[in-house]
Motif scaffolding. Sequence first.
Motif, PDB file in Angstrom:
ATOM      1  N   LYS A 257      -8.346  -8.662 -13.285  1.00  0.00           N
ATOM      2  CA  LYS A 257      -7.006  -8.998 -13.078  1.00  0.00           C
ATOM      3  C   LYS A 257      -6.934 -10.284 -11.858  1.00  0.00           C
ATOM      4  O   LYS A 257      -5.842 -10.736 -11.630  1.00  0.00           O
ATOM      5  CB  LYS A 257      -6.195  -8.028 -12.288  1.00  0.00           C
ATOM      6  CG  LYS A 257      -5.962  -6.573 -12.950  1.00  0.00           C
ATOM      7  CD  LYS A 257      -5.360  -5.730 -12.332  1.00  0.00           C
ATOM      8  CE  LYS A 257      -5.288  -4.514 -13.229  1.00  0.00           C
ATOM      9  NZ  LYS A 257      -4.394  -3.284 -12.489  1.00  0.00           N
TER      10      LYS A 257
ATOM     11  N   LEU B  34      -5.244  -7.966  -5.124  1.00  0.00           N
ATOM     12  CA  LEU B  34      -6.044  -7.789  -6.284  1.00  0.00           C
ATOM     13  C   LEU B  34      -7.430  -7.135  -6.101  1.00  0.00           C
ATOM     14  O   LEU B  34      -8.060  -7.750  -5.325  1.00  0.00           O
ATOM     15  CB  LEU B  34      -6.003  -8.633  -7.319  1.00  0.00           C
ATOM     16  CG  LEU B  34      -4.632  -9.189  -7.737  1.00  0.00           C
ATOM     17  CD1 LEU B  34      -4.477 -10.554  -8.706  1.00  0.00           C
ATOM     18  CD2 LEU B  34      -3.925  -8.261  -8.463  1.00  0.00           C
ATOM     19  N   PHE B  35      -7.676  -6.210  -6.721  1.00  0.00           N
ATOM     20  CA  PHE B  35      -9.254  -5.743  -6.537  1.00  0.00           C
ATOM     21  C   PHE B  35     -10.101  -5.782  -7.670  1.00  0.00           C
ATOM     22  O   PHE B  35     -11.127  -5.843  -7.500  1.00  0.00           O
ATOM     23  CB  PHE B  35      -9.198  -4.346  -5.995  1.00  0.00           C
ATOM     24  CG  PHE B  35      -8.254  -4.143  -4.675  1.00  0.00           C
ATOM     25  CD1 PHE B  35      -8.454  -5.142  -3.929  1.00  0.00           C
ATOM     26  CD2 PHE B  35      -7.364  -3.138  -4.605  1.00  0.00           C
ATOM     27  CE1 PHE B  35      -7.579  -4.831  -2.486  1.00  0.00           C
ATOM     28  CE2 PHE B  35      -6.585  -2.931  -3.463  1.00  0.00           C
ATOM     29  CZ  PHE B  35      -6.661  -3.976  -2.589  1.00  0.00           C
ATOM     30  N   SER B  36      -9.483  -5.629  -9.130  1.00  0.00           N
ATOM     31  CA  SER B  36     -10.115  -5.414 -10.179  1.00  0.00           C
ATOM     32  C   SER B  36     -10.416  -6.917 -10.433  1.00  0.00           C
ATOM     33  O   SER B  36      -9.725  -7.851 -10.805  1.00  0.00           O
ATOM     34  CB  SER B  36      -9.333  -4.658 -11.202  1.00  0.00           C
ATOM     35  OG  SER B  36      -8.850  -3.437 -10.756  1.00  0.00           O
TER      36      SER B  36
ATOM     37  N   LYS C 116       0.769  -1.126   0.003  1.00  0.00           N
ATOM     38  CA  LYS C 116      -0.074  -0.089   0.005  1.00  0.00           C
ATOM     39  C   LYS C 116       0.848   1.329   0.053  1.00  0.00           C
ATOM     40  O   LYS C 116       0.853   2.189  -1.009  1.00  0.00           O
ATOM     41  CB  LYS C 116      -1.037   0.043   1.339  1.00  0.00           C
ATOM     42  CG  LYS C 116      -1.843   1.192   1.196  1.00  0.00           C
ATOM     43  CD  LYS C 116      -2.792   1.144   2.483  1.00  0.00           C
ATOM     44  CE  LYS C 116      -3.764   2.353   2.505  1.00  0.00           C
ATOM     45  NZ  LYS C 116      -4.586   2.323   3.921  1.00  0.00           N
TER      46      LYS C 116
ATOM     47  N   LEU D 217      -0.390  -2.002  -5.022  1.00  0.00           N
ATOM     48  CA  LEU D 217      -1.661  -2.686  -4.901  1.00  0.00           C
ATOM     49  C   LEU D 217      -2.463  -2.862  -6.207  1.00  0.00           C
ATOM     50  O   LEU D 217      -2.474  -2.058  -6.940  1.00  0.00           O
ATOM     51  CB  LEU D 217      -2.615  -2.280  -3.606  1.00  0.00           C
ATOM     52  CG  LEU D 217      -2.148  -2.620  -2.266  1.00  0.00           C
ATOM     53  CD1 LEU D 217      -2.923  -1.747  -1.514  1.00  0.00           C
ATOM     54  CD2 LEU D 217      -1.861  -3.799  -1.902  1.00  0.00           C
ATOM     55  N   ASP D 218      -3.143  -3.904  -6.212  1.00  0.00           N
ATOM     56  CA  ASP D 218      -3.974  -4.059  -7.759  1.00  0.00           C
ATOM     57  C   ASP D 218      -3.275  -4.296  -8.825  1.00  0.00           C
ATOM     58  O   ASP D 218      -3.519  -3.742  -9.984  1.00  0.00           O
ATOM     59  CB  ASP D 218      -5.003  -2.921  -7.836  1.00  0.00           C
ATOM     60  CG  ASP D 218      -6.235  -3.635  -8.629  1.00  0.00           C
ATOM     61  OD1 ASP D 218      -6.568  -4.757  -8.892  1.00  0.00           O
ATOM     62  OD2 ASP D 218      -6.909  -2.452  -9.293  1.00  0.00           O
ATOM     63  N   THR D 219      -1.836  -4.781  -8.607  1.00  0.00           N
ATOM     64  CA  THR D 219      -0.847  -4.958  -9.670  1.00  0.00           C
ATOM     65  C   THR D 219      -0.332  -6.494  -9.595  1.00  0.00           C
ATOM     66  O   THR D 219      -0.567  -7.096  -8.207  1.00  0.00           O
ATOM     67  CB  THR D 219       0.292  -3.790  -9.875  1.00  0.00           C
ATOM     68  OG1 THR D 219       0.907  -4.118  -8.564  1.00  0.00           O
ATOM     69  CG2 THR D 219      -0.282  -2.514  -9.795  1.00  0.00           C
TER      70      THR D 219
END
Length: 300
Positions: free
Chosen positions: A245, A240-242, A154, A159-161
């Motif tokens: 992905k 991951l959030f998306s 964070k 994040l989210d990568t």
Amino acid sequence: MIGKTAVDNSLSNSVQKKSVIETKPKRKISIPKLLIYAVLIAMAIICFIPFLMMLVNATRSNEAILSGFTLLPGSAIVENYQTMMSYINIWAGFKNSLIISVLVTLLSGYFSALTAYGFAFYVFKGKNAMFVFMLVMMMVPGQLGLIGFYELCKNLGILDTYIPLIIPAAASPFVVFFLRQYILTTLHPSLIEAARIDGASEFKIFHTIAIPIMMPAIATMSIFTFIGSWNNYIMPLVVLFSPEKFTLPVLMGFLKGSQVAQNLGSMYLGIAISVVPIMIAFLFLSKYIVNSISAGSIKE
């Protein structure tokens, strides 16, 4: 007369050899060996049946699966596939998992081999302490540092990568330990000294001498690294959030929590798609496991 005697002697010798060959008893398989073969075949069948059931149930309807067990495939695979794809894009998750697993396997194999080579053939201050610390880290479960790892990602803005899933996995203590023990038994230091005398650089020695010798062990560890990265669930779920992905295990987790869970055929189909790459990897690369384990067992 002499020639006739020689011919007669050769004919008699050939007849005697033929009679010896004909009278030689056939080799019989002992009863204990037959029992061992029978047990191994039975164990192989027992291990294969669950995978066969998974593949067969992926082609059957929900009602047929609930009705009972069979090894005959059904005709509902198209309906199961359409139901599954109506909730998740499993091929997007398949692509994401494949990209992450391949990159993790390549980076882990190369940098772990480089680290193991350094621990095996270089002398530097703190070498033993660093190696012991690495062994201690093997005993610590990765879940204990999950919160701290999340906060670190964070603060770094990653994040989210896929970076938190690829870069940290390249440093594997167990792979380094395994490769170090392997190279100590297969690579003699005299080869490295000879290469240095010939004027080869350290990286050239590593790439042209050490890497080819370590390839069976690297291939073995690559199998387990690929499977571990492919089956990784908790880490992608955290970072991951998306949805586009998400990896395949995360998508399968969402599939279990959706209405598709009521259609067992769709669940079996999704599981079969996620397991097939692992089965292929073991099918074609399992010979390297035996080669790497048996290497160094014979001493000159």
